[in-house]
Design a protein around this motif. Structure first.
Motif, PDB file in Angstrom:
ATOM      1  N   VAL A  93       0.834  -1.200   0.000  1.00 55.34           N
ATOM      2  CA  VAL A  93       0.000   0.000   0.000  1.00 55.34           C
ATOM      3  C   VAL A  93       0.873   1.256   0.000  1.00 55.34           C
ATOM      4  N   ILE A  94       1.858   1.287   0.922  1.00 57.37           N
ATOM      5  CA  ILE A  94       2.724   2.477   1.007  1.00 57.37           C
ATOM      6  C   ILE A  94       3.514   2.654  -0.282  1.00 57.37           C
ATOM      7  N   GLY A  95       4.111   1.551  -0.783  1.00 63.60           N
ATOM      8  CA  GLY A  95       4.883   1.645  -2.013  1.00 63.60           C
ATOM      9  C   GLY A  95       4.032   2.056  -3.202  1.00 63.60           C
ATOM     10  N   SER A  96       2.781   1.571  -3.269  1.00 63.73           N
ATOM     11  CA  SER A  96       1.905   1.931  -4.383  1.00 63.73           C
ATOM     12  C   SER A  96       1.520   3.405  -4.321  1.00 63.73           C
ATOM     13  N   VAL A  97       1.251   3.905  -3.111  1.00 66.75           N
ATOM     14  CA  VAL A  97       0.921   5.326  -2.966  1.00 66.75           C
ATOM     15  C   VAL A  97       2.116   6.190  -3.393  1.00 66.75           C
ATOM     16  N   LEU A  98       3.309   5.793  -2.953  1.00 63.27           N
ATOM     17  CA  LEU A  98       4.512   6.519  -3.377  1.00 63.27           C
ATOM     18  C   LEU A  98       4.693   6.429  -4.891  1.00 63.27           C
ATOM     19  N   GLY A  99       4.422   5.253  -5.453  1.00 62.40           N
ATOM     20  CA  GLY A  99       4.551   5.069  -6.899  1.00 62.40           C
ATOM     21  C   GLY A  99       3.571   5.927  -7.677  1.00 62.40           C
ATOM     22  N   LEU A 100       2.334   6.038  -7.178  1.00 59.13           N
ATOM     23  CA  LEU A 100       1.354   6.890  -7.849  1.00 59.13           C
ATOM     24  C   LEU A 100       1.833   8.343  -7.873  1.00 59.13           C
ATOM     25  N   GLY A 101       2.333   8.799  -6.720  1.00 57.76           N
ATOM     26  CA  GLY A 101       2.856  10.163  -6.677  1.00 57.76           C
ATOM     27  C   GLY A 101       4.038  10.352  -7.612  1.00 57.76           C
ATOM     28  N   LEU A 102       4.945   9.352  -7.638  1.00 60.31           N
ATOM     29  CA  LEU A 102       6.108   9.425  -8.520  1.00 60.31           C
ATOM     30  C   LEU A 102       5.688   9.438  -9.981  1.00 60.31           C
ATOM     31  N   GLY A 103       4.760   8.537 -10.353  1.00 63.65           N
ATOM     32  CA  GLY A 103       4.322   8.449 -11.746  1.00 63.65           C
ATOM     33  C   GLY A 103       3.610   9.703 -12.215  1.00 63.65           C
ATOM     34  N   ILE A 104       2.736  10.246 -11.367  1.00 61.26           N
ATOM     35  CA  ILE A 104       2.015  11.465 -11.737  1.00 61.26           C
ATOM     36  C   ILE A 104       2.997  12.632 -11.863  1.00 61.26           C
ATOM     37  N   GLY A 105       3.980  12.678 -10.979  1.00 61.32           N
ATOM     38  CA  GLY A 105       4.989  13.743 -11.072  1.00 61.32           C
ATOM     39  C   GLY A 105       5.791  13.658 -12.350  1.00 61.32           C
ATOM     40  N   VAL A 106       6.202  12.428 -12.730  1.00 61.39           N
ATOM     41  CA  VAL A 106       6.950  12.254 -13.993  1.00 61.39           C
ATOM     42  C   VAL A 106       6.081  12.645 -15.182  1.00 61.39           C
ATOM     43  N   ALA A 107       4.806  12.245 -15.155  1.00 62.54           N
ATOM     44  CA  ALA A 107       3.895  12.594 -16.245  1.00 62.54           C
ATOM     45  C   ALA A 107       3.705  14.108 -16.335  1.00 62.54           C
TER      46      ALA A 107
ATOM     47  N   VAL B 275      -9.739   4.972 -12.582  1.00 62.16           N
ATOM     48  CA  VAL B 275      -9.792   3.508 -12.754  1.00 62.16           C
ATOM     49  C   VAL B 275      -8.400   2.963 -13.056  1.00 62.16           C
ATOM     50  N   GLU B 276      -7.691   3.580 -14.007  1.00 60.66           N
ATOM     51  CA  GLU B 276      -6.365   3.091 -14.381  1.00 60.66           C
ATOM     52  C   GLU B 276      -5.368   3.255 -13.239  1.00 60.66           C
ATOM     53  N   LEU B 277      -5.451   4.368 -12.515  1.00 65.65           N
ATOM     54  CA  LEU B 277      -4.549   4.560 -11.375  1.00 65.65           C
ATOM     55  C   LEU B 277      -4.883   3.585 -10.256  1.00 65.65           C
ATOM     56  N   GLY B 278      -6.175   3.307 -10.071  1.00 65.92           N
ATOM     57  CA  GLY B 278      -6.564   2.314  -9.067  1.00 65.92           C
ATOM     58  C   GLY B 278      -6.064   0.924  -9.418  1.00 65.92           C
ATOM     59  N   VAL B 279      -6.136   0.592 -10.707  1.00 66.76           N
ATOM     60  CA  VAL B 279      -5.615  -0.714 -11.150  1.00 66.76           C
ATOM     61  C   VAL B 279      -4.110  -0.779 -10.920  1.00 66.76           C
ATOM     62  N   ALA B 280      -3.400   0.331 -11.189  1.00 70.17           N
ATOM     63  CA  ALA B 280      -1.949   0.357 -10.975  1.00 70.17           C
ATOM     64  C   ALA B 280      -1.613   0.093  -9.513  1.00 70.17           C
ATOM     65  N   ALA B 281      -2.352   0.751  -8.600  1.00 67.52           N
ATOM     66  CA  ALA B 281      -2.113   0.531  -7.168  1.00 67.52           C
ATOM     67  C   ALA B 281      -2.441  -0.901  -6.772  1.00 67.52           C
ATOM     68  N   ALA B 282      -3.552  -1.426  -7.287  1.00 63.13           N
ATOM     69  CA  ALA B 282      -3.937  -2.801  -6.960  1.00 63.13           C
ATOM     70  C   ALA B 282      -2.906  -3.800  -7.474  1.00 63.13           C
ATOM     71  N   VAL B 283      -2.369  -3.537  -8.686  1.00 62.59           N
ATOM     72  CA  VAL B 283      -1.332  -4.414  -9.240  1.00 62.59           C
ATOM     73  C   VAL B 283      -0.093  -4.391  -8.358  1.00 62.59           C
ATOM     74  N   GLY B 284       0.283  -3.200  -7.872  1.00 58.63           N
ATOM     75  CA  GLY B 284       1.450  -3.096  -6.997  1.00 58.63           C
ATOM     76  C   GLY B 284       1.259  -3.854  -5.700  1.00 58.63           C
ATOM     77  N   ILE B 285       0.080  -3.727  -5.104  1.00 56.97           N
ATOM     78  CA  ILE B 285      -0.196  -4.430  -3.841  1.00 56.97           C
ATOM     79  C   ILE B 285      -0.226  -5.933  -4.083  1.00 56.97           C
ATOM     80  N   GLY B 286      -0.921  -6.345  -5.156  1.00 52.74           N
ATOM     81  CA  GLY B 286      -1.008  -7.784  -5.449  1.00 52.74           C
ATOM     82  C   GLY B 286       0.350  -8.389  -5.754  1.00 52.74           C
ATOM     83  N   ALA B 287       1.174  -7.656  -6.513  1.00 50.55           N
ATOM     84  CA  ALA B 287       2.511  -8.167  -6.838  1.00 50.55           C
ATOM     85  C   ALA B 287       3.355  -8.310  -5.584  1.00 50.55           C
ATOM     86  N   THR B 288       3.217  -7.363  -4.661  1.00 49.51           N
ATOM     87  CA  THR B 288       3.990  -7.441  -3.413  1.00 49.51           C
ATOM     88  C   THR B 288       3.575  -8.661  -2.599  1.00 49.51           C
TER      89      THR B 288
END
Length: 807
Positions: free
Chosen positions: A302-316, A335-348
């Motif tokens: 969860v923490i890593g996905s939240v950080l990743g969302l912030g990082l990705g949006i900043g790069v974009a 929806v797409e950002l939610g899927v990205a976070a869910a994928v990160g949590i599931g992969a972890t």
């Protein structure tokens, strides 16, 4: 309860979880950046291409006859307050030695105007234009400068205004007076502004005001909102396909990240082996300990996905600022950002299952056994070798099938590549450790530190293999794409060289202008030129062909090959049933009979003969062709400069040659390689994080050994050097296997793709971009060295007496 304990563990020992959070954040950030950047860019492109109807309420589209007063007819409809043409023409604008394409529109009436002036005024007379700030900067213009709009010989417009339009990735915006664009009633689309009432009755009144369909056919009246949405869907369809392709690269980075997360979590559990053993000793069941570890993984995800969302949006956001699409605002798809976070949590969670199961199998108070027993390793080794051998054999068989089935060669090659890849990666524990020891012997001259480093790196084959597998996968994919692109470029350039030996050819039905050769020779990048004489000859099939003397021009430019024509022979490209093996044509001293040879790459309506034969042909020789040799046939700047000199408003000079195709091919493939390498570079970055993790685990396991070495006299610098050598050895093995495998798979894919092209046959030539590949290897080696810094400092700074006391 479990979540609170997991949160406390992360809160009290944050340093243990940095690597895991980094791997999750990079993986999720990649997906979030792709989603946000592509959605933002697609919206900006759609808005830029619908500017002319951005302030409209109604849009009328259709084909209207000449002389029709469309604007007057629409303006007299009750409820309509403003009408204007809404067409956009992609037009070439040239200023001195710079040129670019602009979306050129008529100046909108005030009620339909979407942009404002930054400087100057709006065009209102013939030969006046206004350009956006971006267009002015790209063309190096200032107010009052003159430019050439369209294919004209001389400047035909003056820049009188600078607008505040948004920057666009693909084109720039410009406005022109109606006199420059022609009759505004002859457009195919018109924007209409209403007085604010319900537009449905106004649209019905517009339909009644327009003449009958048989007079004005294919006329459509729609709301501007519907027209903008339709344009958006048409323009963004291809961009969405590109987005899904990018998601494929994100999936690759995610797989590499999962490998690293699993390795990282193994390190965490090794650090806490005493804690886990104590929990079991005081009564905690296996399931309780496992649930606690999974709860920690959930929080990390969860923490890593939240950080990743912030990082990705900043790069974009940064990318949108560079391209100018930020003008329209970031487009965040929940929806797409939610899927990205869910994928990160599931992969972890998926990545930590294996380490968690292994850690909870220990008996109470039993330390984790990092290295399997010899018997366990032998059994696992035989089973792994048999399975991997079968997979590799299946892959080889599919390669043979791909060679014998051209219609589906690429499909079989992809399946073969998948099987062989799995075999190579799965077999890593069998060959990585021997490879590390071999490297240790090769570099044994460097002293005992290098030999000890190789033994330490090979001590745990599974962990060393897991680290190198991540690098193999990432580097292998990069090299596969690089070899594929380089092979396509090498093969394409060879084909272009064979079909178009000349860099640029200017051909005309009439004599070329006398001063053209001098102007071309004075152009930077032109190495040499040669004029080709031709005569107009009528053939027995009643076709008139330009018969050229090419041997002299080939000699002048140092060319050789299919155009080195013998006397008494004529080479013709356009096939005619009435022409046989010999043809009789008019000559100076009567009829002249020549042997006919056909050449598919000879232009239509053109023939070639030797200098001796040419002198015997009837007719007046004219210089109708100019062959041009360039210093660099792949330079777009040089090709464009030459092509601009040869362009005429009437199009009387035909321009062709290998440089045009070579330049386009090189430019496109270079962009593709740069983009794909950058995308897969994320996977390489994640893999290199794993090198540091492996060294961290090695330091933990060898605390007593490191302390003993220090007690026996090894300096801190020596200990750091030993860990640096370990990192470099792991990186070298992973990179070498990745490069070799990538080169093979790239070659296999390209050759299979070419085999599917039916009757078209190419002499496929292996190509590899040595500079880019060498840079990739150097970056990986240097990054691996940097990854050893922190583990090396930890090992070197430990006090020998304290480390020897560790049980």
């Amino acid at each position: 309860m479990m979540l609170r304990q997991a949160a406390n563990e992360i809160r009290f020992h944050p340093g243990r979880f940095v690597a895991t959070l980094l791997a999750v954040a990079i993986s999720v950030g990649f997906i979030a950046a792709i989603s946000t950047a592509v959605n933002t860019e697609s919206r900006a492109v759609a808005n830029a291409n619908t500017l002319a109807i951005s302030r409209a309420d109604i849009v009328v589209t259709g084909q209207f006859p000449e002389g029709a007063d469309v604007i007057g007819t629409l303006g007299r409809v009750d409820g309509v307050t403003a009408v204007g043409p809404a067409g956009m023409d992609l037009t070439l604008v040239t200023a001195d030695d710079r040129s670019g394409y602009i979306n050129l529109m008529a100046v909108p009436v005030p009620a339909l105007r979407w942009s404002t002036l930054a400087e100057g005024r709006w065009p209102d007379a013939a030969g006046e234009v206004a350009l956006s700030r971006e267009g002015m900067a790209k063309l190096g213009l200032k107010l009052g400068d003159r430019v050439t709009v369209g294919w004209q010989d001389q400047p035909n417009a003056e820049v009188v205004g600078v607008t505040s339009d948004a920057k666009s990735l693909f084109s720039i915006t410009g406005y022109a007076s109606a006199a420059l664009l022609g009759d505004p009633n002859q457009g195919s689309q018109f924007a209409i502004r209403t007085d604010g009432r319900d537009i449905a009755p106004v649209m019905a009144a517009i339909r009644q005001a327009l003449p009958a369909p048989e007079e004005w056919s294919d006329v459509k009246v729609t709301s501007a909102a519907e027209a903008r949405q339709a344009a958006f869907e048409d323009l963004t369809g291809d961009i969405d396909i590109f987005k899904y392709l990018l998601y494929g690269f994100a999936a690759i980075a995610l797989v590499v990240g999962m490998i690293i997360i699993a390795n990282t979590f193994t390190i965490l559990l090794t650090q806490r082996r005493r804690q886990i053993g104590l929990l079991r000793a005081v009564g905690a069941s296996t399931s309780q300990v496992r649930r606690r570890l999974i709860a920690e993984a959930l929080l990390l995800g969860v923490i890593g996905s939240v950080l990743g969302l912030g990082l990705g949006i900043g790069v974009a956001a940064l990318a949108a600022t560079i391209t100018g699409s930020i003008f329209w605002g970031l487009v965040l798809n929940p929806v797409e950002l939610g899927v990205a976070a869910a994928v990160g949590i599931g992969a972890t969670l998926l990545s930590v299952l294996g380490p968690s199961l292994a850690a909870t199998r220990v008996k109470p108070l039993e330390a984790l056994q990092a290295v399997p027993t010899v018997e366990q390793a032998r059994r696992a080794g035989w089973a792994r070798a048999v399975i991997c051998a079968l997979l590799a054999a299946g892959g080889v068989a599919l390669i043979l099938v791909s060679r014998s089935d051209p219609t589906r060669a690429l499909v079989w090659a992809i399946l073969a590549g998948a099987l062989i890849s799995v075999a190579v990666l799965a077999a890593a524990p069998l060959y990585v450790a021997p490879a590390l020891r071999l490297l240790g012997r090769v570099f044994g001259f460097a002293g005992p530190t290098a030999r000890l480093a190789s033994e330490n790196a090979a001590r745990n084959p599974r962990r060393a293999a897991a680290t190198t597998v991540a690098l193999m996968l990432a580097v292998g994919l990069v090299v596969t794409l690089q070899v594929a692109v380089a092979t396509i470029r090498t093969t394409g350039m060879a084909t272009i060289d064979e079909k178009y030996p000349n860099d640029v050819v200017a051909r005309s039905q009439e004599a070329l202008p006398a001063d053209l050769v001098a102007r071309v020779q004075a152009t930077e990048g032109v190495a040499a030129t040669a004029l080709v004489q031709s005569k107009q000859v009528t053939f027995p099939d009643e076709e008139i062909r330009q018969v050229r003397d090419v041997n002299a021009a080939m000699a002048a430019l140092g060319l050789s090959g299919t155009r080195d024509i013998a006397d008494g022979v004529i080479v013709i490209g356009d096939y005619s049933d009435s022409l046989g093996k010999k043809v009789t044509i008019p000559g100076n001293a009567g009829s002249l009979t020549l042997e006919v040879k056909w050449a598919e790459d000879m232009p239509w309506g053109v023939a070639a003969v030797s200098s001796g034969t040419f002198s015997q042909l009837a007719g007046k020789p004219l210089a109708t062709e100019l062959w041009i040799k360039l210093t660099d046939r792949t330079s777009p700047t040089v090709v464009n400069n030459v092509a601009r000199l040869l362009e005429t408003p009437s199009g009387s000079i035909q321009v062709e040659g290998g440089a045009i195709s070579a330049g386009i091919l090189t430019q496109v493939l270079n962009v593709i390689m740069l983009v794909l390498t950058a995308l897969l570079g994320v996977a390489v970055l994640i893999a290199l994080v794993g090198v540091g993790n492996t060294l961290g685990l090695s330091v933990i396991e060898r605390q007593r050994e490191s302390a003993l070495l220090r007690a026996l006299g090894m300096q801190r610098s020596g200990l750091r050097l030993m860990l640096l050598a370990e990192a470099l050895l792991l990186a070298v093995v992973g990179v070498l296997v990745g490069v070799v495998a990538g080169a093979f798979f790239g070659w296999l894919g390209v050759t299979s793709a070419f085999r599917m092209m039916g009757d078209v046959r190419f002499d496929v030539r292996f190509g590899i971009d040595w500079a880019v590949t060498a840079l990739l290897i150097v970056v990986c080696i240097l990054a691996a060295g940097l990854a050893s810094v922190l583990p090396g400092r930890r090992a070197a700074n430990a006090t020998p007496t304290e480390a020897l006391a560790v049980e």
